[in-house]
Design an enzyme around this catalytic site. Structure first.
Site, PDB file in Angstrom:
ATOM      1  N   HIS A   1     -74.222  34.159   3.612  1.00 12.45           N
ATOM      2  CA  HIS A   1     -74.791  35.441   3.179  1.00 12.45           C
ATOM      3  C   HIS A   1     -76.259  35.329   2.784  1.00 12.45           C
ATOM      4  CE1 HIS A   1     -73.786  34.208  -1.079  1.00 12.45           C
ATOM      5  NE2 HIS A   1     -74.894  34.878  -1.313  1.00 12.45           N
TER       6      HIS A   1
ATOM      7  N   ASP B   1     -68.365  31.394   4.362  1.00 12.31           N
ATOM      8  CA  ASP B   1     -69.674  31.684   3.772  1.00 12.31           C
ATOM      9  C   ASP B   1     -70.567  30.446   3.734  1.00 12.31           C
ATOM     10  OD1 ASP B   1     -71.706  33.211   2.762  1.00 12.31           O
ATOM     11  OD2 ASP B   1     -70.948  33.271   0.710  1.00 12.31           O
TER      12      ASP B   1
ATOM     13  N   GLY C   1     -79.355  33.943  -7.255  1.00 15.78           N
ATOM     14  CA  GLY C   1     -80.222  32.883  -6.760  1.00 15.78           C
ATOM     15  C   GLY C   1     -79.538  31.531  -6.716  1.00 15.78           C
ATOM     16  N   ASN C   2     -78.383  31.408  -7.377  1.00  9.87           N
ATOM     17  CA  ASN C   2     -77.618  30.158  -7.329  1.00  9.87           C
ATOM     18  C   ASN C   2     -76.784  30.030  -6.064  1.00  9.87           C
ATOM     19  OD1 ASN C   2     -77.312  29.851 -10.839  1.00  9.87           O
ATOM     20  ND2 ASN C   2     -77.935  28.177  -9.489  1.00  9.87           N
ATOM     21  N   SER C   3     -76.729  31.072  -5.247  1.00 10.94           N
ATOM     22  CA  SER C   3     -75.970  30.979  -4.000  1.00 10.94           C
ATOM     23  C   SER C   3     -76.489  29.816  -3.165  1.00 10.94           C
ATOM     24  CB  SER C   3     -76.099  32.268  -3.197  1.00 10.94           C
ATOM     25  OG  SER C   3     -75.353  33.295  -3.784  1.00 10.94           O
TER      26      SER C   3
END
Length: 271
Positions: free
Chosen positions: A126, A156, A226-228
């Protein structure tokens, strides 16, 4: 354990909804503090509690007023900045951070991490969805153009390739066994427009109740926007998962969600 699908909150804030004004104030104060540090390089810095973090607290108090002083100190952004500074004193964490990258797209920034010295990088699907190429920023090596070479939307995950040699990377655990008891973990990412933020938490459970085609890891950890794509690292220094979302769980409350490392191996081997 329920097998029904749950709505995972992709790249959302965990624990507390920070207002845009609060986030902007935190970022502005942090930038001002870094500018002051550059102007006075010879001054000694407190290794345990830097002045800029104290400045954030003072600034937040002045911004919000003394009447909500207790709430101000509960702002997780301050907690994770302090924790990151303390963890980053450890040489092992410093070494891990060299392998964690920023992944810049036309829509924003996410996190990724190197898995080989030849320039393969893992992030979330994503993060790079609808992109054909991205910009990858290594902390020490700088900017690279990255090509998206493999995607697994059902897990993902995405694999990016940059042209480079001897690039830093993190070792992957061979697999993760079924969850049995809480395990301490660290993770590194780029939340709230910061870069290279280290934090810690625990792997507290596994769940089949997910929007992905896999079981997922439930983390008691301060995951933010933002940690994705952040690597979940065990006490042996190996990646055991990839953060992708947060969720309010019926049993555990708000938790971070991570994809088991087994699917990173599958992604890599299919390339």
């Amino acid at each position: 354990m329920s097998s029904s699908k749950k709505d995972d909150m992709i790249d959302k804030d965990l624990y507390e909804d920070l207002e845009p004004e609060e986030i902007k104030a935190i970022l502005d104060e942090e930038r001002r503090s870094k500018t002051k540090e550059k102007e006075t390089p010879d001054q000694k810095k407190d290794p345990t509690f830097p002045r800029w973090v104290f400045g954030l607290i003072v600034f937040a108090v002045l911004l919000n007023g003394v009447a909500i002083f207790p709430r101000t100190f509960s702002i997780p952004a301050i907690d994770f900045l302090v924790t990151s500074h303390q963890l980053s004193q450890d040489e092992t964490i410093q070494s891990h951070k060299e392998s964690v990258v920023g992944v810049d797209t036309s829509e924003g920034r996410g996190t990724g991490f190197g898995i080989s010295e030849s320039g393969y990088v893992v992030t979330n699907y994503h993060v790079i969805e609808d992109e054909t190429s991205v910009t990858v920023h290594y902390p020490e090596e700088g900017l690279f153009n990255g090509d998206i070479v493999k995607i697994k939307p059902e897990h993902d995950l995405a694999l990016i390739k940059v042209d480079g040699d001897d690039l830093p990377y993190l070792p992957l655990a061979e697999h993760i066994s079924d969850y049995s008891s809480p395990q301490s973990i660290t993770f590194i990412g780029n939340p709230l427009n910061f870069t290279g933020i280290a934090n810690q938490g625990k792997w507290i459970a596994s769940s089949t109740a997910t929007s992905l085609e896999t079981d997922v890891m439930l983390l008691d950890a301060p995951v933010y926007r933002g940690n994705s794509g952040s690597p979940v690292i065990n006490e042996e220094g190996q990646v055991i998962g990839v953060i992708y979302a947060t969720r309010r769980d019926e049993e555990w409350g708000r938790v971070g969600l991570a994809i088991p490392v087994d699917h990173v191996h599958t992604l890599r081997e299919s390339q």
